[in-house]
Scaffold this active site. Structure first.
Site, short mmCIF file in Angstrom:
data_model
loop_
_atom_site.label_atom_id
_atom_site.label_comp_id
_atom_site.label_asym_id
_atom_site.label_seq_id
_atom_site.Cartn_x
_atom_site.Cartn_y
_atom_site.Cartn_z
CB SER A 1 34.83 39.82 39.43
OG SER A 1 36.02 39.33 38.87
CE LYS B 1 32.91 35.20 41.73
NZ LYS B 1 33.63 36.48 41.59
CB SER C 1 35.43 36.02 38.16
OG SER C 1 35.22 36.74 39.37
#
Lengths: 489, 94
Positions: A179, A80, A155
């Site tokens: 997330s 990420k 996310s």
């Protein structure tokens, strides 16, 4: 026959360790797939194919016997883009950090490099992790590989989409309120948020420090255990990481749940839950009973308060953590003749709308006159939420619930913030209490994956993996793949 | 209305964020919806409840007071929008 990029870590390990395939062949399969599908999926902000190729070559030169001693040797993965990578752009999907090249590696990069895994690139996310759909990314939204018209969740949406589309073998994401687990549910993957303090966050660009935790997104539960083995453990550079021994998580992967006591919190079957999700979760409960578990309804009475508590605390923390972006040390700087104007123009131009909304809310919750009614109140109710869990865990080994209230939705479908925030109804409470959770596939609704969430006591990741593995092995959900090839010609 | 246009503007100002008239309108409406929702917390009597300080029993995490390895000056400045003679440079203050 399955292509190399479609395989799991453990399947590839056998092929790599026996010398049937080389790290370069695995990497090339992933890079080819990225070239083929990423123009549509858009999972990546940054790709580093040359560095990855050089690394694969380097690993090959070590020889297969030496490689086999490293748990993730030759396995390509994505990070990420809120995890710092030395010398490689790290943006947090924000204009604020669009040019930020960290001078150091996050602890996760150090650990995965030591395990000889291969970084392929940096995956898209909601700006500063603020969102549940990856739509708030300042650069572009990521598509769900199961249906390119829908969001991948967020996310950590880029990380999840990259794994689900077989562009990488696994990915790391972070989870402050769901997330990792929401994207895992929406993309048909296994996603684990470990216990608060289980994994070092050194080099993670923070959103809400009392809630953030890093975890793996994988194609099955065995891979989740393998990655967790590598990333878990104490690190003095993250003062909130905990010196608790790391077991071999693969030792928990057994197909028997005899006598395991599972609580089913009734409040998690709330009115916003899609009845088709409820049905699939109930079927999963029956399966868990067939496997030997004892499932009983339990009450966590303060569940409905978790969402406002989460938003008051996370935004208050965000208003503090994002205060550092001032156009002085790194990141975006707007042109201006004096310091005050520079500061204001920098933050006004470089933060997106969701980030501004959350900073403003957090500042309000902390402001004099509001502090007691909002921030302090939220921290008190947070205590009640944790007590609910403590009481439940006095009776049960783990809890089971839906992960998300529905399947992935279309872009732009959830325009008002509150309806977006409700997506995290079943995932927020774990972060507030610091508990580990795992989401695994438990079925499909019109070809879109549905997630089942297991919740455990602090540091009981092993028990979560045991239950998740036993369930997974009794189903075929994790073997299904999105049919992307027709969409990406 | 729980939070007014003026309060939204003040909170934005405290964060060095400038809002357009349209943004002010939109944020005020949205934040009122969120704060109204948050009011369900008032239903709970928390007079006898201690606020959460930390989810884990961690207290006073210390390390030895030893000099460690940090970034050198060049690395620390490599992302600076502007620097001069080894310092971060900002626009004039006065």
């Amino acid at each position: 026959m399955a292509k190399l990029n479609q395989l799991t870590i453990h399947a590839l390990r056998d092929l790599l360790d026996s010398g049937q395939v080389s790290p370069t062949e695995v990497l090339d399969a992933c890079l080819k797939r990225i070239e083929q599908v990423d123009p549509q999926v858009k999972a990546f902000i940054t790709l580093i194919p040359e560095a990855a190729r050089a690394r694969a070559k380097q690993l090959e030169d070590l020889g297969k016997d030496k490689l086999a001693t490293h748990s993730l040797a030759g396995i390509p993965f994505a990070l990420k883009d809120n995890l710092c990578t030395k010398g490689i752009l790290t943006t947090c999907a924000s204009r604020m950090l669009a040019n930020f090249i960290p001078p150091y590696d996050s602890a996760m990069v150090e650990k995965l490099e030591a395990a000889c895994a291969i970084t392929i690139g940096k995956a898209n996310l909601d700006e500063f992790s603020m969102g549940s759909s990856t739509e708030t990314s300042s650069f572009f939204p990521t598509a769900n590989p199961w249906d390119l018209e829908r969001v991948p969740g967020g996310s950590s949406g880029g990380s999840a989409a990259a794994v689900a589309a077989d562009e990488v073998i696994f990915a790391l994401g972070s989870d402050a309120g769901g997330s990792l687990r929401i994207p895992a549910a929406f993309c048909g993957l296994v996603g684990m948020k470990p216990t608060y303090g289980r994994v070092s966050r050194y080099g993670l660009i923070s959103y809400a420090p009392s809630l953030d935790q890093i975890g793996p997104l994988t194609k099955d539960v065995t891979d989740c255990a393998l990655v967790l083995n590598t990333i878990a453990g104490h690190d003095a550079r993250d003062a909130n990481s905990v010196p608790v021994e790391v077991p071999d998580y693969t030792s928990f992967l057994k197909e028997d749940l005899q006598g395991l006591r599972i609580g089913v919190p009734r409040e998690y079957f709330f009115p916003g839950l899609d009845p088709r999700v409820k049905e699939l979760v109930q079927k999963a409960l029956l399966r868990l009973e067939e496997l030997g578990a004892i499932c009983e309804e339990v009450s966590l009475p303060h569940t409905e308060y978790a969402l406002p508590v989460y938003h008051l605390i996370s935004t208050a923390e965000a208003s503090s953590t994002l205060a550092r972006y001032d156009g002085v040390n790194y990141g975006y700087r707007a042109a201006a003749d004096d310091l005050d104007t520079m500061l204001q123009k920098t933050r006004t131009e470089a933060f997106g709308p969701e980030v501004k909304r959350r900073i403003i809310l957090g500042t309000y919750a902390l402001s004099s006159g509001c502090y007691d009614a909002y921030y302090l109140k939220a921290q008190k109710v947070r205590t009640l939420i944790k007590q609910d869990f403590d009481q439940a865990f006095a009776q049960y080994d783990l809890l089971v619930s839906p992960t998300a209230p529905g399947v992935a939705f279309s872009f732009g479908e959830k325009e008002d913030p509150l309806s977006m925030y409700l997506l995290d109804f079943c995932t927020n409470p774990l972060n507030l209490a610091g508990l580990p959770g795992i989401s695994i596939p438990c079925g499909f609704i019109q070809k879109m994956p549905v997630g089942l969430q297991f919740i455990g006591r602090p540091f009981s990741e092993g028990t979560l993996l045991q239950a998740a593995y036993a369930y997974e092995q009794s189903t075929e959900w994790h073997r299904q793949k999105p049919d992307l090839d027709n969409d990406c010609i | 209305m729980i939070i007014s246009h003026e309060q939204v503007e003040t909170m934005a100002f405290l964060n060095q964020i400038e809002l357009s008239a349209e943004e002010k309108e939109q944020y005020t409406a949205q934040l009122n919806v969120i704060l109204k929702y948050a009011r369900i917390l008032e239903q709970l009597d928390t007079s006898q409840v201690a606020p959460m300080i930390h989810v884990l029993p961690l207290y006073n995490v210390w390390r030895e007071d030893e000099v460690g390895v940090g970034l050198d000056r060049e690395q620390a400045l490599q992302n600076a929008p502007e620097s001069e003679e080894g310092y971060f440079k900002v626009p004039r203050i006065l």
